[in-house]
Design a protein around this motif. Structure first.
Motif, mmCIF file in Angstrom:
data_model
loop_
_atom_site.group_PDB
_atom_site.id
_atom_site.type_symbol
_atom_site.label_atom_id
_atom_site.label_comp_id
_atom_site.label_asym_id
_atom_site.label_seq_id
_atom_site.Cartn_x
_atom_site.Cartn_y
_atom_site.Cartn_z
ATOM 1 N N SER A 161 0.857 -1.180 0.000
ATOM 2 C CA SER A 161 0.000 0.000 0.000
ATOM 3 C C SER A 161 0.898 1.236 0.000
ATOM 4 O O SER A 161 1.864 1.310 0.759
ATOM 5 N N HIS A 162 0.552 2.195 -0.856
ATOM 6 C CA HIS A 162 1.386 3.390 -1.037
ATOM 7 C C HIS A 162 0.709 4.603 -0.414
ATOM 8 O O HIS A 162 -0.414 4.956 -0.785
ATOM 9 N N LEU A 163 1.412 5.262 0.497
ATOM 10 C CA LEU A 163 0.834 6.444 1.139
ATOM 11 C C LEU A 163 0.700 7.607 0.169
ATOM 12 O O LEU A 163 -0.084 8.524 0.421
ATOM 13 N N CYS A 164 1.432 7.568 -0.936
ATOM 14 C CA CYS A 164 1.251 8.635 -1.920
ATOM 15 C C CYS A 164 -0.106 8.520 -2.607
ATOM 16 O O CYS A 164 -0.594 9.487 -3.199
ATOM 17 N N THR A 216 -4.405 -1.661 -3.144
ATOM 18 C CA THR A 216 -3.102 -2.309 -3.005
ATOM 19 C C THR A 216 -2.498 -2.523 -4.393
ATOM 20 O O THR A 216 -3.222 -2.621 -5.385
ATOM 21 N N THR A 217 -1.194 -2.590 -4.416
ATOM 22 C CA THR A 217 -0.468 -2.791 -5.672
ATOM 23 C C THR A 217 0.292 -4.107 -5.597
ATOM 24 O O THR A 217 0.983 -4.375 -4.609
ATOM 25 N N ILE A 218 0.154 -4.927 -6.630
ATOM 26 C CA ILE A 218 0.851 -6.216 -6.690
ATOM 27 C C ILE A 218 1.802 -6.201 -7.881
ATOM 28 O O ILE A 218 1.406 -5.875 -8.999
ATOM 29 N N THR A 219 3.061 -6.526 -7.627
ATOM 30 C CA THR A 219 4.051 -6.629 -8.698
ATOM 31 C C THR A 219 4.739 -7.986 -8.592
ATOM 32 O O THR A 219 4.810 -8.586 -7.513
ATOM 33 N N SER A 220 5.256 -8.448 -9.705
ATOM 34 C CA SER A 220 5.952 -9.739 -9.707
ATOM 35 C C SER A 220 7.124 -9.693 -10.667
ATOM 36 O O SER A 220 7.162 -8.892 -11.607
ATOM 37 N N CYS A 221 8.091 -10.581 -10.418
ATOM 38 C CA CYS A 221 9.208 -10.785 -11.324
ATOM 39 C C CYS A 221 9.538 -12.267 -11.294
ATOM 40 O O CYS A 221 9.805 -12.823 -10.219
ATOM 41 N N VAL A 222 9.478 -12.921 -12.444
ATOM 42 C CA VAL A 222 9.773 -14.351 -12.531
ATOM 43 C C VAL A 222 10.915 -14.551 -13.511
ATOM 44 O O VAL A 222 10.921 -13.994 -14.601
ATOM 45 N N LEU A 223 11.888 -15.351 -13.117
ATOM 46 C CA LEU A 223 13.069 -15.607 -13.928
ATOM 47 C C LEU A 223 13.306 -17.109 -14.039
ATOM 48 O O LEU A 223 12.899 -17.884 -13.170
ATOM 49 N N GLY A 224 13.980 -17.506 -15.091
ATOM 50 C CA GLY A 224 14.344 -18.908 -15.248
ATOM 51 C C GLY A 224 13.141 -19.800 -15.470
ATOM 52 O O GLY A 224 12.240 -19.475 -16.248
ATOM 53 N N CYS A 225 13.094 -20.920 -14.753
ATOM 54 C CA CYS A 225 12.025 -21.900 -14.966
ATOM 55 C C CYS A 225 10.658 -21.352 -14.577
ATOM 56 O O CYS A 225 9.634 -21.812 -15.102
ATOM 57 N N PHE A 226 10.594 -20.373 -13.682
ATOM 58 C CA PHE A 226 9.300 -19.783 -13.331
ATOM 59 C C PHE A 226 8.727 -19.001 -14.511
ATOM 60 O O PHE A 226 7.515 -18.897 -14.665
ATOM 61 N N GLU A 227 9.594 -18.452 -15.320
ATOM 62 C CA GLU A 227 9.151 -17.712 -16.493
ATOM 63 C C GLU A 227 8.774 -18.659 -17.632
ATOM 64 O O GLU A 227 7.816 -18.433 -18.358
ATOM 65 N N ARG A 228 9.535 -19.742 -17.763
ATOM 66 C CA ARG A 228 9.319 -20.656 -18.882
ATOM 67 C C ARG A 228 8.152 -21.611 -18.665
ATOM 68 O O ARG A 228 7.469 -21.985 -19.612
ATOM 69 N N LYS A 229 7.923 -22.018 -17.407
ATOM 70 C CA LYS A 229 6.951 -23.080 -17.138
ATOM 71 C C LYS A 229 5.748 -22.540 -16.374
ATOM 72 O O LYS A 229 5.869 -22.122 -15.217
#
Length: 317
Positions: free
Chosen positions: A273-276, A288-301
């Protein structure tokens, strides 16, 4: 050339993969070198395809940091050592400085150093006192500009308190990822998913310098080596104690783990949650804000990615 030899040469050529630039006339050799040429061409194509696959293993989707000049690689032909590099070894042999190929971790373990990072990291007591006094004066000016009296009883110590608090909020600039990990990488032969979820994160939005808070979930699949589980929250803490945006913070953590551990894959999800948004602007207190970053096998599969999202409670469908 005998008819049988020509047929054999033609069969060898026809059996090889055809390059996109080859023409029909190139497929039929008319001398004894025809059988040798396709072998060299095939090796080049195989090497090219291998290089393409290797380069596609890693996706760098983050912009380059505003580096301190001392963190730039030494130009070819220059013999002078850069100020940030180790001293040359004794005996006339130069010390070899190895750099990470990406902008996420530098040769000395600093992560995305900006132009002021190293100055703050390497300052002495006198320079630290000058920095603190400068910040006190800036806070006093801000108090005057908002219409307050910096000399009234309740605000007399505010410039000093806020300057020290801000240095604490941004202590991640003084931390080194190598020291955070502290060689806590163990070769266990484990290759199943490891998750640390609900890591509390507090950071400052770089656009308004007001806090955003939330939880981060980190997962990875080892390639034989595992990292001490307490190090994952520590890495998240190091990157969050800087001026950040949530999108970059998520990627910073994922890419740092990918580089120091070299696992099969890394996945990071952050909800905050951002106070701005809450205190100003649209003033939506429940957003609320949800962000993700997936690399390697999480990105491929997709199956692996969905398993992680399900275990951390993000995939609610």
């Amino acid at each position: 050339m005998a008819e049988s030899d020509r047929n054999e040469a033609r069969d060898v050529v026809m059996a090889l993969p055809v390059n996109g630039t080859a023409t029909t006339g190139q497929k039929h050799g008319h001398d004894e070198d025809a059988a040798a040429k396709p072998s060299t061409s095939t090796n080049k194509r195989r090497k090219s395809r291998g290089a393409t696959r290797r380069s596609a293993k890693r996706r760098h989707s983050m912009s380059k940091a505003a580096r301190d000049p001392r963190d730039e690689p030494e130009s070819s032909g220059s013999k002078a050592a850069s100020p940030g590099a180790p001293e040359p070894a004794k005996g006339g042999e130069s010390a070899v400085v190895t750099r990470s190929p990406s902008p996420f971790i530098d040769f000395d373990g600093l992560s995305r150093p900006s132009t002021g990072t190293r100055a703050r990291l390497e300052e002495n007591d006198e320079e630290r006192a000058v920095r603190l006094e400068k910040m006190r004066g800036a806070v006093r000016t801000i108090l005057e500009c908002v219409g307050e009296d910096p000399d009234r009883a309740g605000l007399l110590g505010t410039p000093d308190r806020y300057a020290k608090a801000l240095l604490d909020f941004t202590q991640g600039y003084q931390q080194n990822v190598r020291n955070v990990v502290n060689e806590a990488i163990f070769h266990e032969g484990h290759n199943e998913m490891v998750i640390v979820k609900d890591i509390e994160v507090f950071s400052l939005c770089e656009h308004h310098m007001v806090p955003f808070t939330g939880k981060m979930h980190i997962g990875y699949i080892p390639f034989h080596s595992v990292i001490g589980i307490s190090k994952l929250p520590r890495i998240a803490e190091m990157f969050s104690r800087r001026l950040q945006i949530q999108e970059r913070l998520t990627k910073d953590v994922a890419n740092a783990i990918m580089e120091i551990l070299q696992p099969q894959g890394v996945a990071v999800v952050m909800e905050s949650s951002h106070l701005c948004m809450v205190m100003r602007g649209v003033q939506k207190t429940s957003a609320t804000t949800i962000t993700s970053c997936v690399l390697g096998c999480f990105e491929r599969k997709e199956k692996t990615r969905n398993e992680f999202l399900s275990l951390v409670g993000v995939n609610r469908h």
